[in-house]
Design a protein around this motif. Structure first.
Motif, short mmCIF file in Angstrom:
data_model
loop_
_atom_site.label_atom_id
_atom_site.label_comp_id
_atom_site.label_asym_id
_atom_site.label_seq_id
_atom_site.Cartn_x
_atom_site.Cartn_y
_atom_site.Cartn_z
N GLU A 300 43.18 47.79 22.69
CA GLU A 300 42.21 46.75 22.41
C GLU A 300 42.32 45.57 23.37
OE1 GLU A 300 44.30 48.01 20.32
OE2 GLU A 300 43.23 48.90 18.61
N THR A 301 43.50 45.36 23.96
CA THR A 301 43.69 44.19 24.82
C THR A 301 42.94 44.30 26.14
OG1 THR A 301 45.71 45.15 25.78
CG2 THR A 301 45.95 43.75 23.81
N VAL A 302 42.63 45.52 26.59
CA VAL A 302 41.91 45.67 27.86
C VAL A 302 40.40 45.64 27.65
CG1 VAL A 302 43.80 46.97 28.90
CG2 VAL A 302 41.95 48.19 27.75
N ASN A 303 39.99 45.39 26.43
CA ASN A 303 38.57 45.25 26.15
C ASN A 303 38.15 43.82 26.54
OD1 ASN A 303 36.04 45.99 25.32
ND2 ASN A 303 36.41 45.58 23.16
N THR A 304 38.08 43.59 27.87
CA THR A 304 37.86 42.25 28.37
C THR A 304 37.09 42.31 29.69
OG1 THR A 304 38.96 40.18 28.98
CG2 THR A 304 40.03 42.23 29.65
N THR A 305 36.95 41.18 30.35
CA THR A 305 36.28 41.08 31.64
C THR A 305 37.31 40.82 32.72
OG1 THR A 305 34.25 40.25 30.63
CG2 THR A 305 34.53 39.89 32.98
N PHE A 306 37.37 41.72 33.73
CA PHE A 306 38.32 41.57 34.84
C PHE A 306 37.59 40.95 36.03
CE2 PHE A 306 40.02 45.09 32.33
CZ PHE A 306 41.34 44.68 32.17
N VAL A 307 38.33 40.08 36.75
CA VAL A 307 37.77 39.37 37.90
C VAL A 307 38.66 39.64 39.11
CG1 VAL A 307 37.05 37.16 38.86
CG2 VAL A 307 36.83 37.58 36.40
N CYS A 308 38.04 40.09 40.22
CA CYS A 308 38.75 40.27 41.49
C CYS A 308 38.21 39.25 42.48
CB CYS A 308 38.55 41.68 42.04
SG CYS A 308 39.24 41.91 43.68
N GLU A 309 39.11 38.56 43.18
CA GLU A 309 38.73 37.53 44.15
C GLU A 309 39.47 37.77 45.46
OE1 GLU A 309 38.31 32.65 44.46
OE2 GLU A 309 39.48 33.56 42.85
N ALA A 310 38.73 37.69 46.59
CA ALA A 310 39.29 37.88 47.93
C ALA A 310 38.96 36.66 48.77
CB ALA A 310 38.74 39.15 48.58
N LYS A 311 39.90 36.30 49.67
CA LYS A 311 39.74 35.11 50.51
C LYS A 311 40.07 35.45 51.95
CE LYS A 311 41.05 31.82 46.86
NZ LYS A 311 41.99 30.73 46.48
N ASN A 312 39.35 34.79 52.87
CA ASN A 312 39.71 34.78 54.29
C ASN A 312 39.50 33.37 54.82
OD1 ASN A 312 36.96 34.53 54.63
ND2 ASN A 312 36.73 36.35 55.93
N SER A 313 39.59 33.21 56.15
CA SER A 313 39.51 31.87 56.73
C SER A 313 38.15 31.23 56.59
CB SER A 313 39.90 31.93 58.20
OG SER A 313 39.02 32.80 58.91
N LEU A 314 37.12 32.00 56.29
CA LEU A 314 35.77 31.45 56.18
C LEU A 314 35.34 31.17 54.75
CD1 LEU A 314 33.89 33.66 58.81
CD2 LEU A 314 34.92 31.40 59.11
N SER A 316 35.64 32.63 50.33
CA SER A 316 36.11 33.60 49.33
C SER A 316 34.91 34.27 48.65
CB SER A 316 36.98 32.90 48.27
OG SER A 316 36.22 31.93 47.56
N GLY A 317 35.19 35.38 48.01
CA GLY A 317 34.19 36.10 47.24
C GLY A 317 34.85 36.74 46.04
N LYS A 318 34.10 36.90 44.95
CA LYS A 318 34.67 37.50 43.74
C LYS A 318 33.63 38.38 43.06
CE LYS A 318 33.53 33.56 40.71
NZ LYS A 318 34.10 32.56 39.78
N LYS A 319 34.18 39.25 42.16
CA LYS A 319 33.34 40.19 41.42
C LYS A 319 33.92 40.36 40.03
CE LYS A 319 30.04 43.31 41.05
NZ LYS A 319 28.61 42.98 41.15
N GLU A 320 33.05 40.45 39.02
CA GLU A 320 33.47 40.62 37.62
C GLU A 320 33.09 42.01 37.13
OE1 GLU A 320 31.75 37.59 35.26
OE2 GLU A 320 32.81 35.94 36.26
#
Length: 492
Positions: A300-314, A316-320
């Motif tokens: 039940e604990t993984v019944n959630t929203t996961f967020v991935c975020e990536a960064k570079n010198s210019l 960042s971007g993320k996805k849910e």
């Protein structure tokens, strides 16, 4: 003498003078044009041909960089020898032979400024001075280079590639080969030594999709055997664009092989990738391995929203991604392979049957064509060897003799054994006793149907005579299968 005649004489005299001058000038032989490179050497040839009675007194070489601006660079006299009065050529020019008949010179350590006209002039008697001119063209191989300029993705047109052909002579030409939409321009800059530097820039509106696309610069110039090619790849920088892969909508309770992968498209490459839950901390059953999110056990604990975020010198971007936990696993999707395979097999079987039918049909037609088929008439019944023949009385009072029946063929014997209720009589039987009907055998005259017997009295019935030929044919074809049948009697 009239005025018209005097004018004609003057014109003729002028033409003769010009012709003689042209003939005289042709006696000084030189090369019209020569080419050379900086720091190299060049030979300027000159000779006086067919001097005849003309006396050669002196020869001089003059250099003309600009029209009308001449300077003596070398003089040869048969008594006083060679002289080199111009300081710009001091130590760089010399006579190759040192004679009036062939006063060719050699120039070393050439410079781009040495390009121009060189006049070989003879002082003669009594015709005067005669000369020939050679043009020295100085060539310079350009220093070619090309580079892709890193740019950031945007909406404005910028320079993404630059190509240059420096210090070349003659001037080089630059062109571009690419499938990318854009435009280019050229600039030419004259140098102090007479060479020319050509620059070209390619401009476009950079987008992330153009990163890594190919573009080629071509430099063409006289000193090159073929155009120089410089393939480049565009460098467009942009912040990360993130996607999450691996979720299949089948995270059921107790599952242990769930994995999410964070994919980031960026230039330069992302320097940092992080996972987190939208609600805060990641569930305890989840572990992060670089850009992957590993779920050790779905609960039940993984019944959630996961967020991935990536960064570079210019930037960042993320996805849910919203994970939905279900109680039972989803049924495996049915495969369409079974019906497809069954349809293929059925089609193959049908084709095989059709092929077999066609083959049998052609084989049967071939057999008939070769005469191997069944006879087209019904064979006569077997008769004992040596039996007597009788005359048949026809209604028209015509007498016909029935010849002795020929032995049956193998095919006819098999036919009677198969279709006759009674066994076939051996034609070679020596039994010559009376027939079973008490004496004279019953003979069928071939018209109508064969003789029949009464079922109750076992007596032979008179033959049936139909009214016309159609009835005869109908009666012939309606013979019962149980009865023995014969073809029509053969008449001789």
């Amino acid at each position: 003498m009239s005025d018209f005649t005097m004018i004609n004489c003057c014109l003729i005299l002028c033409a003769c003078l010009l012709s003689s001058q042209a003939v005289w000038s042709q006696r000084v032989r030189v090369e019209p044009e020569v080419t050379a490179y900086p720091n190299g050497s060049v030979n300027l040839r000159c000779e006086f041909s067919d001097s005849g009675s003309t006396k050669l007194t002196q020869v001089s070489w003059m250099f003309e960089r600009v029209e009308g601006d001449r300077h003596n660079i070398a003089v040869f006299h048969p008594l006083y020898g060679a002289s080199f009065p111009n300081k710009d050529f001091d130590g760089r020019v010399s006579f190759t032979r040192g004679s009036l008949e062939n006063p060719s010179i050699r120039i070393d350590k050439l410079r781009m400024a040495d390009a121009g006209r060189y006049i070989c002039e003879y002082a003669t008697y009594p015709s005067g001075n005669e000369q020939g001119t050679t043009t020295l063209i100085m060539l310079a191989k350009p220093k070619n280079s090309a580079i892709a300029i890193p740019v950031q993705a945007g909406s404005s047109e910028v320079v993404v590639a630059r190509c240059e052909a420096a210090q070349g002579k003659p001037e080089a030409t630059i062109s571009w080969i690419t499938a990318i939409a854009g435009r280019y321009n050229h600039t030419s800059v004259p140098e102090m030594d007479g060479t020319v530097t050509v620059k070209s820039e390619y401009r476009m509106i950079p987008t992330p999709s153009e990163n890594g696309k190919e573009i080629t610069c071509l430099v063409n110039q006289r000193t090159q055997i073929e155009p120089k090619s410089f393939p480049l790849k565009l460098v467009v920088e942009y912040p990360p664009t993130v996607t999450i892969e691996g979720y299949d909508n089948n995270w059921y309770m107790g599952r242990t092989d769930a994995v999410l992968t964070c994919q980031a498209d960026a230039n330069p490459a992302p320097t940092n990738v992080t996972w987190r839950a939208l609600s805060g901390q990641l569930p305890p059953s989840v572990r992060v391995d670089q850009n992957r999110l590993l779920v050790r056990k779905v609960d039940e604990t993984v019944n959630t929203t996961f967020v991935c975020e990536a960064k570079n010198s210019l930037g960042s971007g993320k996805k849910e991604l919203v994970a939905m936990v279900i109680d039972q696993p989803l049924p495996a999707p049915t495969s369409n392979a079974g019906p497809v395979v069954g349809g293929i097999i059925a089609a193959i079987i049908i084709l095989c049957l059709i092929g077999a039918g066609v083959a049998m049909y052609h084989k049967r037609r071939q057999s008939i064509a070769n005469g191997e088929g069944p006879p087209k008439h019904k064979p006569p019944p077997p008769m004992k060897s040596g039996s007597s023949t009788e005359m048949l009385n026809k209604p028209q009072d015509k007498t016909t003799t029935i010849t002795e029946t020929q032995p049956l063929s193998n095919y006819e014997t098999n036919y009677y054994e198969t279709n006759s209720a009674e066994p076939v009589t051996d034609l070679d039987d020596d039994n010559t006793g009376p027939p079973a009907n008490g004496g004279t055998p019953t003979v069928w005259d071939g018209s109508g149907q064969p003789p029949e017997k009464d079922d109750t009295t076992d007596e032979t019935l008179p033959p049936y005579e139909p009214a016309d030929q159609n009835d005869v044919e109908a009666a012939y074809t309606n013979v019962a299968r149980e009865e023995s049948f014969m073809s029509k009697a053969m008449l001789v």
